[in-house]
Every structure is written in C-alpha cells, then in structure tokens.
Write an enzyme that holds these catalytic residues in place. Structure first.
Site: not given
Ligand code: ARG
Length: 459
Positions: A157, A278, A284, A291
C-alpha cells in the site's frame, strides 16, 4: 489503368482520392525485406515445381536483390497509386524483367502475401525484443552485485512493511521480464506458420509445394487451412498483448524509481545523462526518461485495444480492415523497443544512496513481523503474537522510539516468553537475516537466486 494489377475488368480509372485513402505503402513499406524474402522463396518454389524456368527464376532473384538495394538506399520511388509494398515490388520487377516478373504472382495473392510478410516481421520483432529484455535482465543482475548488502524498506500500500534486500527487488524485475520473454517465445511458435500458397482464400489448382516455400523462410510449416491463413491475425494480437504487458512492467518500474529519486525518498540518484531540465526553473533535474517510459504504456495498451476492435466481427476470409493492423502493431514495437533500449543503460548507471537509505530504515517498525514470528516459533498462536507485538509497537510509537529501544522489562511486561533474544530479530538487518523460506528476501535465498539468474542469463 494498366498500372493496376486488377486492370482488366475495370473500365474507369481509380479516383485519386480513393488511391490516397486505400494506400498502405506509407506504412507497409517497412515490410519490404519480408516481402522480398517471401517473393524469393515463392519464385524458387515455382521453379522447383516447374511453373517457371530456371532462367526466369534467376532473373527474378537478381531483380529482387536490386529492388531491395534501391529501397535500402532510399532510391526507390514509392507512390500512392501503387497502393502497397507488394504491388510496388511486383511493378518494379515487371518493369525490369517483363514476362518473367509477370509470372511471379502465380499461385499467390496479396492476401497470403501480406499475412506471410507480417508473420516474418513479427517473428523478427519478437527476436529483437527478446534480446532487449535479456539485456535489461542482465542490467538488473549487475545491480545485485553493486548493491550487495543494501537493505530497502519494502512496501505494501506504499506504506513501510518489511525490510528487503535491494537485490531482491532487482530480481523481482528479472522474474517479470522473464515471463515477458516466455510469452514472446510462446507467441513466436504460433506466429511461425506460413500462409504462403493459401492464395486469396481457397488455395490453388497449380501444383505448388507449400512445405518447400515455408521451409525456405524458416517457417515451421504451412498453415493447414487456406481460409484461416489469410484471415488470422491472432499472432499479431498476441504480440500486441505481450508488448502491452512489457510496457506495464516497465511503467511500474519507472514509477518506482521516479518516487525513489524524489527528495522526499532520496533512495537513488538518477544519472544526469538520463535526466532533462526545465526551461524556466534553473534548479530542476527531471526524470523525463522514466516518465516517458511510464507514458508509453498508454500507447501499448491503446494499440492492443485498437487491434482487438479492428478484428471484431470480421467474417471469415481476408477483409481490407486488416490493412490497418500494421500502424498500431508497429507503433507498439517502436515504443517498447525504445523504452527497453533506454532502460537498460539507465538501470546500470543509477546509484543507490546508501547513507540516505540506511538513515531512514529504522522508521516504520519494519521488524514487527519478524518479532511476531519469533513468538510464533516459541509456541504462541499467531493471533496472540500479533496482538502482543501490536501492543509493543504502540508503546514504541508513543515514546517515539524503535522496537529495539524498548527495555527487556518492557518486553517482559507484555509477555513472559519474550526474553533478551528478542534483540536478535530486531532491526532491519536481523529482520532480513531471519528470512529463510524459499524465494524470500533472506540473504541465502537471494544468493541462491542470483546464482540461478547468472546461469540463466549466461547462455
Ligand atoms: N495492403 C493490403 C493489406 O495490408 C494487402 C492485401 C490487399 N488485398 C486485397 N485483396 N485488397 O492488407
């Protein structure tokens, strides 16, 4: 009109919009190698059974090799009027050698041709993905050595559960990928059957040798039913499913590492070569590669869905709907292959942040279950042991300490059977070491599995 192979019966030329609408060469040109291989095998078979002369067969062979070279060198003219790769190759053949070229389509239809081409293409795609999958398995296996001794919190979980060896996680991925490989092997078996000679749907009255053509192409044999041979796309759907599941596995792994590489977790550092930045926030360093791998899953699943719907309710025989099986299938292959090719070097390059992991391993009472099992092995019923350890955890939680920080008296208060040996199973190192069941995360079990994988992957 003479350009169309069906010209005879037609009195009017095809509408230009229809040519553009029906063409498939914009995507089935990717089958050019398979198409030429099938034509070569078919020609040699026709020669063997005496339907063409040896001299004609030589001419066909030579012209087909030239055409292949032209396509490979980007010199071959593709145009919508010639519809698909099969007609392009045949037209180029006839332009070169005339009547010998006109003989090649004996006992053949584009229906068995496209089915054969696609089967060869899928077969090769399977073999290439299998290589990619084993390379990724090897990358995970290498990590087992690099991360030897590292203990991670294991989750259920997404809450801290029990400690596990990092190597145990890596081998879990090896298992997933192995099932992916065996699904491909299985699918390959059903793919590797030759539709050639099925003709349009009924076979042929010409004295062909389907076994011969099949053997020349490395097929296990000819399909046993000509109608099924031209209609069946099960193999393509199976392959699309196998790819969707590979993408699912990669997506789960990518998500895991995205989470682990956050500042909040800090378990691992993604190598900069595998990150992007970024354009507005200078600080960043983003996990875009992971992704994108996670995102490709959507395409693989969508493509499978497209194929399932494409064949839904098709009556027996070839139907033109089937032409549209190629874009989704090829898209899945491209996406999954690119993901695997990027994943393997990334898996090798990642660094686990051992101090960060160790610093947080004491949180969450990961050793509670092992303590409970110690009580069970001393004769307490599981339900009782569970209850007692629950009380101990509550005690530790209230004081903001680990179970191992409770005093011998505090343990004894809860149950007289809990003596000082309790400290032998407390703490993540002891808790992992206590695991002995087959396939568990205990060091000996994991070592045994590493040995097994080394053997499996060394071939
Ligand atoms: N381009 C077609 C396809 O990909 C080839 C078969 C066409 N057959 C036909 N009878 N129109 O499916």
């Amino acid at each position: 009109m003479a350009e169309k192979p069906w010209g005879g019966v037609f009195e009017r030329p095809t509408d230009r919009r229809v040519e553009e609408f029906t063409e498939s060469v914009s995507f089935d040109r990717r089958l050019y190698r398979q198409d030429i291989d099938c034509s070569l095998a078919h020609a040699r078979m026709l020669e063997k059974v005496g339907l063409i002369e040896p001299q004609e067969c030589r001419q066909i062979e030579q012209a087909l090799q030239e055409i292949r070279l032209e396509i490979e060198q980007g010199r071959f003219p593709f145009r919508a009027a010639l519809e698909d790769i099969h007609m392009h190759v045949e037209r180029a053949l006839i332009d070169r050698i005339g009547d010998a070229g006109r003989k090649l389509h004996a006992a053949r239809s584009r229906n068995d041709q496209v089915a054969a081409d696609l089967r060869l293409w899928v077969r090769e795609a399977i073999d290439r993905l299998d290589n990619n999958l084993s390379a990724l398995q090897r990358a995970f296996l290498l990590r087992c050595e690099k991360d030897s001794g590292v203990i991670l919190p294991g989750y259920t979980h997404l809450r801290r559960a029990q400690p596990v060896l990092a190597a145990h996680c890596w081998l879990a991925y090896c298992e997933q990928l192995d099932r992916d490989r065996s699904r491909l092997v299985d699918c390959r078996r059903r793919t590797n059957v030759s539709p050639l000679g099925a003709g349009a749907l009924a076979g042929t009255s010409l004295p062909i040798d389907r076994h011969d053509a099949a053997a020349r192409l490395g097929f296990d044999g000819p399909s046993a039913n000509s109608l099924d041979a031209v209609a069946d796309r099960d193999f393509a759907l199976e392959f699309a499913f196998a790819m969707a599941l590979i993408a699912e596995h990669l997506g789960g792994w990518a998500e895991q590492w995205i989470i682990w590489s956050t500042d909040e977790f800090g378990f691992l550092k993604l190598p900069e070569e595998f990150c992007t930045g970024s354009s507005i926030m200078p600080q960043k360093i983003n996990p875009d590669v992971l992704e994108l791998i996670r995102g490709k899953t959507a395409r693989a699943i969508g493509n499978l869905q497209t194929l399932l719907v494409l064949v839904k309710g098709l009556p027996l025989g070839y139907n033109r709907d089937l032409q549209d099986d190629k874009p989704p299938l090829m898209d899945s292959f491209d996406a999954v292959r690119a993901s695997l090719e990027t994943a393997a070097p990334l898996v090798e390059a990642v660094e686990l942040d051992r101090p960060a992991i160790a610093a947080r391993l004491d949180r969450g009472h990961l050793d509670a279950t092992t303590l409970m099992e110690q009580l069970i092995s001393r004769g307490l019923p599981q339900r009782t042991a569970h209850e007692l350890v629950g009380r101990l955890v509550r005690k530790a939680m209230d004081r903001g300490v680990r179970l191992a920080d409770l005093s011998p008296d505090e343990f004894r208060e809860v149950h007289p059977k809990i003596d000082e040996s309790v400290y032998d199973v407390l703490g993540p190192i002891n808790a992992v070491a206590a695991m002995t069941s087959y396939g568990s995360t205990g060091p000996e079990q994991v070592e045994e599995q590493i040995r097994r994988w080394k053997e499996l992957l060394s071939e």
